[in-house]
Write a protein that holds these residues in place. Structure first.
Motif, PDB file in Angstrom:
ATOM      1  N   ARG A 134      40.630  -1.959 -26.091  1.00  0.00           N
ATOM      2  CA  ARG A 134      41.918  -1.825 -25.409  1.00  0.00           C
ATOM      3  C   ARG A 134      42.998  -2.604 -26.150  1.00  0.00           C
ATOM      4  N   ALA A 167      23.329  -2.414 -13.173  1.00  0.00           N
ATOM      5  CA  ALA A 167      22.767  -1.083 -12.926  1.00  0.00           C
ATOM      6  C   ALA A 167      22.041  -0.561 -14.156  1.00  0.00           C
ATOM      7  N   ARG A 168      22.659  -0.730 -15.324  1.00  0.00           N
ATOM      8  CA  ARG A 168      22.065  -0.167 -16.542  1.00  0.00           C
ATOM      9  C   ARG A 168      20.804  -0.893 -16.961  1.00  0.00           C
ATOM     10  N   ALA A 169      20.813  -2.224 -16.845  1.00  0.00           N
ATOM     11  CA  ALA A 169      19.725  -2.988 -17.451  1.00  0.00           C
ATOM     12  C   ALA A 169      18.768  -3.600 -16.427  1.00  0.00           C
ATOM     13  N   GLY A 170      19.136  -3.569 -15.153  1.00  0.00           N
ATOM     14  CA  GLY A 170      18.223  -4.096 -14.136  1.00  0.00           C
ATOM     15  C   GLY A 170      18.046  -5.599 -14.195  1.00  0.00           C
ATOM     16  N   ARG A 224      31.980   3.024 -15.821  1.00  0.00           N
ATOM     17  CA  ARG A 224      31.063   1.986 -15.332  1.00  0.00           C
ATOM     18  C   ARG A 224      30.057   2.572 -14.352  1.00  0.00           C
ATOM     19  N   MET A 225      28.834   2.101 -14.472  1.00  0.00           N
ATOM     20  CA  MET A 225      27.864   2.414 -13.427  1.00  0.00           C
ATOM     21  C   MET A 225      28.044   1.382 -12.318  1.00  0.00           C
ATOM     22  N   ARG A 226      27.756   1.799 -11.083  1.00  0.00           N
ATOM     23  CA  ARG A 226      28.007   0.912  -9.945  1.00  0.00           C
ATOM     24  C   ARG A 226      26.731   0.267  -9.429  1.00  0.00           C
ATOM     25  N   SER A 227      25.685   1.065  -9.261  1.00  0.00           N
ATOM     26  CA  SER A 227      24.426   0.501  -8.760  1.00  0.00           C
ATOM     27  C   SER A 227      23.276   1.461  -9.046  1.00  0.00           C
ATOM     28  N   PHE A 228      22.085   0.890  -9.143  1.00  0.00           N
ATOM     29  CA  PHE A 228      20.889   1.707  -9.341  1.00  0.00           C
ATOM     30  C   PHE A 228      19.743   1.089  -8.559  1.00  0.00           C
ATOM     31  N   ARG A 262      13.344   3.383 -18.674  1.00  0.00           N
ATOM     32  CA  ARG A 262      12.820   2.801 -17.435  1.00  0.00           C
ATOM     33  C   ARG A 262      12.049   3.827 -16.608  1.00  0.00           C
ATOM     34  N   ALA A 313      20.187   4.615 -20.580  1.00  0.00           N
ATOM     35  CA  ALA A 313      19.881   3.465 -19.730  1.00  0.00           C
ATOM     36  C   ALA A 313      18.584   3.663 -18.950  1.00  0.00           C
ATOM     37  N   PHE A 314      18.305   4.884 -18.511  1.00  0.00           N
ATOM     38  CA  PHE A 314      17.226   5.037 -17.534  1.00  0.00           C
ATOM     39  C   PHE A 314      15.969   5.742 -18.032  1.00  0.00           C
ATOM     40  N   ARG A 360      33.301  -5.515 -11.819  1.00  0.00           N
ATOM     41  CA  ARG A 360      33.044  -4.108 -12.172  1.00  0.00           C
ATOM     42  C   ARG A 360      32.126  -4.029 -13.395  1.00  0.00           C
ATOM     43  N   ASN A 361      32.372  -4.883 -14.389  1.00  0.00           N
ATOM     44  CA  ASN A 361      31.483  -4.915 -15.560  1.00  0.00           C
ATOM     45  C   ASN A 361      30.111  -5.443 -15.187  1.00  0.00           C
ATOM     46  N   ARG A 384      31.849  -7.176 -22.893  1.00  0.00           N
ATOM     47  CA  ARG A 384      31.048  -6.229 -22.127  1.00  0.00           C
ATOM     48  C   ARG A 384      29.902  -5.678 -22.972  1.00  0.00           C
ATOM     49  N   ASP A 397      28.520  -5.224 -12.288  1.00  0.00           N
ATOM     50  CA  ASP A 397      27.743  -4.182 -11.602  1.00  0.00           C
ATOM     51  C   ASP A 397      27.215  -3.161 -12.606  1.00  0.00           C
ATOM     52  N   ASP A 398      28.063  -2.822 -13.564  1.00  0.00           N
ATOM     53  CA  ASP A 398      27.681  -1.845 -14.585  1.00  0.00           C
ATOM     54  C   ASP A 398      26.464  -2.332 -15.369  1.00  0.00           C
TER      55      ASP A 398
END
Lengths: 444, 247
Positions: free
Chosen positions: B187, B50-53, A63-67, A92, A88-89, B43-44, B18, B46-47
């Motif tokens: 899973r 972060a990835r998609a804004g 998982r990514m946490r923050s950007f 962008r 992902a980036f 957690r998902n 997800r 945040d993921d």
């Protein structure tokens, strides 16, 4: 129990494999496990990511946490793949500051090997761009470290082959790019001296790398194609052809090698033919720069899935050394001579210039690095033993992420800051609970 | 109201949920994740953020607490454009045969909860005159088999509920889509031996869900088309023969 190897498929060792789904579970494993090492996507070639008893796959820590788009700062779990970061980036407008030769590596693996790219002479290793890490230490404590905070732990973890603990999370900064294209220039070098000089002369290019025709002999020993490149701007695209999309579509997984090639497929004749064609094709291109997409430029082998199978079921060895600039000409000449006269085909021989490394176990040092790969055969050890001796005498070292076989003598001679690393490790892990096949082999 | 469309995923910690949420987020959608485990869903979230804004929020919802559904829906910051329900649990068939409580749990978490929560949204969507409901059911519900008929029966009930809802709401601007993924590498199926041609990755399922939503057509979606034929053939086997097969 599972028989596990690195990307080179040799050697194989029995190990228990655990796959924690969360960082908390990964830390809990560290609390009790003995003879354990973390493993990312299994792209280290040798025995670095095979646990003595237990191997902890970090692929569930994806998982990514923050950007933060204002700064490009990304925090992500250690099992996130570089390919996912780019996917992902890049659309962008961001690209990782350092990438190795494959995008199928985990962030944890990139730090543990302090991977370098074609821009090491200017940008340093990946570890130089990490701002903070969260590490699960032996015993299960989770500790944050950065170049300022717990700096000894931070430095030992960069290039530390996972031996300080499991990298749960890392923060680093992506760099802004205008496009996903590179302006690549091809330079032809007629021999090794020419190639080294051309690489040194292109030190101001962002990226540079030489591909060596390993089977050229005599006068032509070390003849090479040198690629230099810059990230293309939007203007560059407009000039070339107004219709090019700034961010090319992400590649679909293409052809994969579906079975083990028969052992004899990689022989002197087939590799010689491949190299000759490649050299002629590239040489024809020498001249003005051309636009190349990011994927074929940085990750040419990734388009062939499971390419490690072309060497057959016995597997293969990759040998990568770095030689200080002062002794590089002579030592690299001797090595290439030995390779080309041995009739030992090397599918891939890549020469790059490196700058200084960061951690006590980081591979890079100022000089030139040569990467070779070859199938495992009965007499390959004799050849590589000779190469190791040249490396040792020239004051060079061998890359642990590629290594499956170097001797302790070669290793200890190559890493003069080894004692500093051992001190940190003794303090963190007095019982030696973190242990990979590599650490046992080399007495780390 | 903004122009940004939104997706609510019920089952926000599942691998399929997800993947689908990430696919919608890449298209610029605002995402709401509902889960009985909000920390894991965070957690998902945040993921994905972060990835998609995009904005991603987490809400607690337990599908076994059916009395909470109205309040849950009222408590959302908006009525989503699409609601996707991927929640459910496989359970253990053998245990369900001897342990009634376990069988009840399988039936409630795969049929009762998913059907009734989508039913609540169906009423709101009908009142608004727009919206898409997507239920992830299973090929296991197409015909009961000895190896997983409790789960299969629950999924059959869910499929029938979705079919009826679709039939009722078709003229009122509300779309109802049934997705049958076949085998998926998640899973839930970790450790099982799955035939590669019949097994989809979660990303493939997410893409199929998003594509069906975007295309505004498709009522029953088999993620890998081969499953339609496989289940067609299985459906044609006469019962006197079928009952003797070990399936």
């Amino acid at each position: 129990m599972t028989a596990l190897s690195g990307w080179g498929r040799w050697p194989r060792h029995e190990t228990e494999v655990l796959s924690p789904e969360t960082p908390a579970r990964a830390a809990a494993i560290q609390a009790t496990a003995d003879g354990v090492i973390a493993r990312g996507n299994g792209r280290a070639y040798g025995d670095a990511a095979v646990g003595e008893r237990i191997t902890v796959s970090t692929r569930g820590l994806d998982r990514m946490r923050s950007f933060d788009p204002a700064t490009g700062r990304l925090t992500a779990e250690g099992g996130v793949l570089l390919a996912d970061v780019i996917a992902a980036f890049l659309p962008r407008g961001f690209f990782p500051p350092v990438v190795p030769g494959t995008k199928f590596v985990s962030l944890g693996g990139m730090i543990a090997s302090d991977v370098h790219g074609k821009n090491h002479h200017r940008a340093g290793g990946f570890g130089d761009h990490v701002e903070e890490m969260l590490i699960a230490l032996p015993g299960g404590d989770v500790v944050a470290c950065s170049p300022e905070r717990n700096a000894d732990l931070f430095d030992a973890t960069v290039g530390g082959m996972g031996l300080t603990g499991t990298i749960l999370e890392a923060t680093f900064r992506l760099m802004p790019v205008q496009t996903g294209w590179l302006r690549r220039r091809t330079i032809v070098a007629d021999d090794l001296d020419d190639a080294i000089d051309a690489l040194a002369a292109s030190a101001r290019s962002t990226y540079s790398v030489a591909w060596i025709d390993c089977l050229a002999r005599g006068e032509a020993l070390g003849r090479s194609l040198i690629y230099t490149a810059e990230h293309a701007t939007e203007d560059d695209l407009d000039e070339a052809d107004g219709t090019i999309a700034p961010f090319p579509d992400l590649p679909k997984r293409g052809f994969a090698v579906p079975f083990d090639a028969p052992g004899g497929m990689i022989n002197r004749a087939s590799v010689g033919a491949f190299n000759a064609v490649y050299y002629r094709r590239g040489a024809a291109r020498a001249g003005p720069p051309e636009l190349v997409g990011w994927d074929p430029f940085f990750f040419p082998l990734d388009s062939i899935g499971d390419w490690n199978r072309i060497y057959g079921s016995r597997g293969f060895l990759q040998h990568q050394c770095v030689i200080p600039a002062a002794t590089a000409h002579a030592a690299l000449g001797t090595i290439l001579e030995r390779i080309s006269s041995g009739g030992r085909p090397s599918f891939l021989a890549v020469l790059k210039q490196l700058g200084p490394g960061r951690g006590p176990l980081s591979f890079p040092m100022e000089g030139f690095t040569l990467a070779l790969d070859m199938p495992v055969t009965d007499d390959v050890e004799g050849l590589l033993g000779d190469v190791d001796r040249v490396v040792r005498e020239a004051g060079g070292r061998i890359y642990l992420a590629k290594d499956a076989r170097q001797s302790r003598e070669t290793f200890e001679a190559g890493y003069p800051r080894l004692d500093a690393f051992r001190d940190v490790r003794r303090a963190l892990d007095p019982d030696g609970r973190i242990a990979s096949r590599l650490s046992r082999r080399l007495g780390l | 109201m903004t122009d940004q469309k939104s997706l609510l995923v019920i089952g926000g910690t599942s691998d399929i949920g997800r993947a689908a949420a990430l696919r919608y987020a890449r298209a610029g959608r605002r995402i709401l994740l509902a889960s009985r485990d909000p920390d894991a869903a965070r957690r998902n979230a945040d993921d994905i953020a972060a990835r998609a804004g995009v904005q991603v929020d987490v809400f607690r919802l337990d599908l076994l607490e059916i009395d909470s559904f109205e309040a849950f829906t009222d408590g959302l910051p908006l009525l989503p454009d699409t609601v996707l329900c991927v929640a459910g649990e496989l359970g253990e068939q053998q245990r369900a045969q001897s342990e009634t409580a376990h069988a009840v749990r399988i039936i409630r978490s795969n049929f009762e909860g998913p059907a009734l929560v989508l039913g609540v949204f169906a009423e709101r969507f009908a009142a608004r005159g727009a919206g898409t409901l997507i239920g992830v059911s299973s090929v296991a519900g197409d015909r009961g088999r000895g190896s997983n008929y409790v789960y299969g029966a629950a999924k059959a009930g869910f499929s029938a509920f979705l079919s009826g809802l679709r039939n009722r709401l078709a003229a009122q601007g509300v779309r109802v889509v049934t997705v049958k993924p076949g085998f998926v590498r998640t899973r839930m199926t970790a450790g099982m031996k799955l035939p590669p041609l019949l097994t989809a990755e979660p990303e493939e399922v997410g893409e199929a869900i998003f594509a069906a939503d975007e295309a505004r057509k498709g009522d029953v979606v088999y993620v890998r088309r081969v499953w339609r034929s496989v289940m067609g053939v299985i459906g044609l086997i006469p019962e006197p023969v079928f009952k003797r097969l070990r399936l």
